[in-house]
Design a protein around this motif. Sequence first.
Motif, PDB file in Angstrom:
ATOM      1  N   THR A  45       0.848  -1.190   0.000  1.00  0.00           N
ATOM      2  CA  THR A  45       0.000   0.000   0.000  1.00  0.00           C
ATOM      3  C   THR A  45       0.887   1.244   0.000  1.00  0.00           C
ATOM      4  O   THR A  45       2.036   1.199  -0.407  1.00  0.00           O
ATOM      5  CB  THR A  45      -0.960  -0.035   1.212  1.00  0.00           C
ATOM      6  N   GLY A  46       0.331   2.393   0.408  1.00  0.00           N
ATOM      7  CA  GLY A  46       1.134   3.596   0.559  1.00  0.00           C
ATOM      8  C   GLY A  46       0.918   4.657  -0.492  1.00  0.00           C
ATOM      9  O   GLY A  46       1.405   5.777  -0.363  1.00  0.00           O
ATOM     10  N   PRO A  51      -8.870   6.349   0.879  1.00  0.00           N
ATOM     11  CA  PRO A  51      -8.292   6.488   2.231  1.00  0.00           C
ATOM     12  C   PRO A  51      -7.551   5.242   2.719  1.00  0.00           C
ATOM     13  O   PRO A  51      -7.994   4.529   3.618  1.00  0.00           O
ATOM     14  CB  PRO A  51      -9.518   6.800   3.094  1.00  0.00           C
ATOM     15  N   TRP A  52      -6.374   4.994   2.147  1.00  0.00           N
ATOM     16  CA  TRP A  52      -5.628   3.779   2.465  1.00  0.00           C
ATOM     17  C   TRP A  52      -5.157   3.747   3.916  1.00  0.00           C
ATOM     18  O   TRP A  52      -4.971   2.679   4.490  1.00  0.00           O
ATOM     19  CB  TRP A  52      -4.455   3.610   1.511  1.00  0.00           C
ATOM     20  N   ARG A  53      -4.973   4.913   4.530  1.00  0.00           N
ATOM     21  CA  ARG A  53      -4.499   4.935   5.918  1.00  0.00           C
ATOM     22  C   ARG A  53      -5.551   4.421   6.898  1.00  0.00           C
ATOM     23  O   ARG A  53      -5.213   4.028   8.010  1.00  0.00           O
ATOM     24  CB  ARG A  53      -4.073   6.349   6.308  1.00  0.00           C
ATOM     25  N   GLU A  54      -6.817   4.441   6.509  1.00  0.00           N
ATOM     26  CA  GLU A  54      -7.847   3.871   7.380  1.00  0.00           C
ATOM     27  C   GLU A  54      -8.276   2.481   6.944  1.00  0.00           C
ATOM     28  O   GLU A  54      -8.660   1.658   7.778  1.00  0.00           O
ATOM     29  CB  GLU A  54      -9.071   4.794   7.467  1.00  0.00           C
ATOM     30  N   THR A  56      -6.257   0.170   5.359  1.00  0.00           N
ATOM     31  CA  THR A  56      -5.197  -0.822   5.556  1.00  0.00           C
ATOM     32  C   THR A  56      -5.217  -1.427   6.953  1.00  0.00           C
ATOM     33  O   THR A  56      -5.177  -2.660   7.097  1.00  0.00           O
ATOM     34  CB  THR A  56      -3.821  -0.220   5.234  1.00  0.00           C
ATOM     35  N   GLU A  75       4.609   0.048   2.985  1.00  0.00           N
ATOM     36  CA  GLU A  75       4.073   1.281   2.427  1.00  0.00           C
ATOM     37  C   GLU A  75       4.924   1.838   1.292  1.00  0.00           C
ATOM     38  O   GLU A  75       4.631   2.925   0.786  1.00  0.00           O
ATOM     39  CB  GLU A  75       3.920   2.331   3.532  1.00  0.00           C
TER      40      GLU A  75
END
Length: 282
Positions: A45-46, A51-54, A56, A75
Amino acid sequence: MTGGKMRTLIAATVMLLSVVSNARPVLAQPSPPPDPNKIQVLILTGQHVHPWRETTPGLKTILEDTGKFEVRINEEPRGIGPETLLNYDLVVVNYYNRGAKDRWGERAEAALQDFVRAGRGLVLYHLALGAFDGWVEYERMSGGSWRPMQGHHSARHDFMVDIKDTDHPITRGLKSFMMLKDELYANLRWQPDGTFTVLATAYDDHSLYGGKARQPIPGSGIHQPILWTTEYGKGRVFITTLGHDGDNVSQPGFGVTFARGAEWAAKGVVTLPIPPEMAAGN
C-alpha cells in the motif's frame, strides 16, 4: 565564558550523551520471526486516491482477528524484489498509482507475477483494479480492470450483494448480504470469458447516476460482478470491489468475504466459519 555558563554547558552535554547512548535505532530492530502456524500476509500500500491509511489497518484487523493470519504492511512497494515476498503465502494489494511515476518498476512487477505463478495467493482490493494501466499480466491476474472510459460507479448507496456461486469454497454456505453506502463498480474492462469465476453480483441501478454516468449505460440497470476469482499459473487470486473506506471495511459482509477469500487464495481451501446470521438458510 563564566563558571555558571560552563557548568550549564557541561550538564547539557552530559544529558545529550546520555540520551544518545541509550537510544535504540528503530530501523535496526529485527522483525519478529513469522509464526509457522499462521498464513503469512504482506499488504502492499502507501499510494492511493482512496483512504488507504484507514482501510489498511482495517484489512489487517479482519485477517488477524480470525487467528489464522499474521500480517505485515509495506508502504513503499516500489523497488521490491523476490526476496521481499519470499516468506509470504499471500499478498494483498491496496495500491493505486498516479501514472508511470508510481509504477513499482519491472523488478517488483516481475516479483509479484512470479510469486503468484509459483502457487502463492493474491488478493486485489477495491481500486487496486484501477492500478497499473498497461501492465498486461496484472490485468490477467485481475480478471476485470478499471480503465479509462471502462469503469464507473454511481453515488455511494446501499445495495445487496447476491451470491451466485454457491459451490465455491469462498461463498459456499453464505447468503446474500447488504453493503451500506458503498461504491458499486460497473462497466469494467473484462478478460475473456472462462478466465475468471464470478462469485457474487450486485444490481447497478442506472437511475442512480442522474444522467451523469461517465460511460454509456443502456437500459434500466444490469447485474455487475462484485466478487470473483482468477487463477494465474499455479496461483489463486481473489478480487473484491467492495470496501471504499473504513466504515465499509468494518461491515460484516465485507469482513467475512475478505477473510474467506484471503484464506482460499493462500491455501486453496476455506476453513473459516460463517457467522450464523450470514449463513444460508438462516
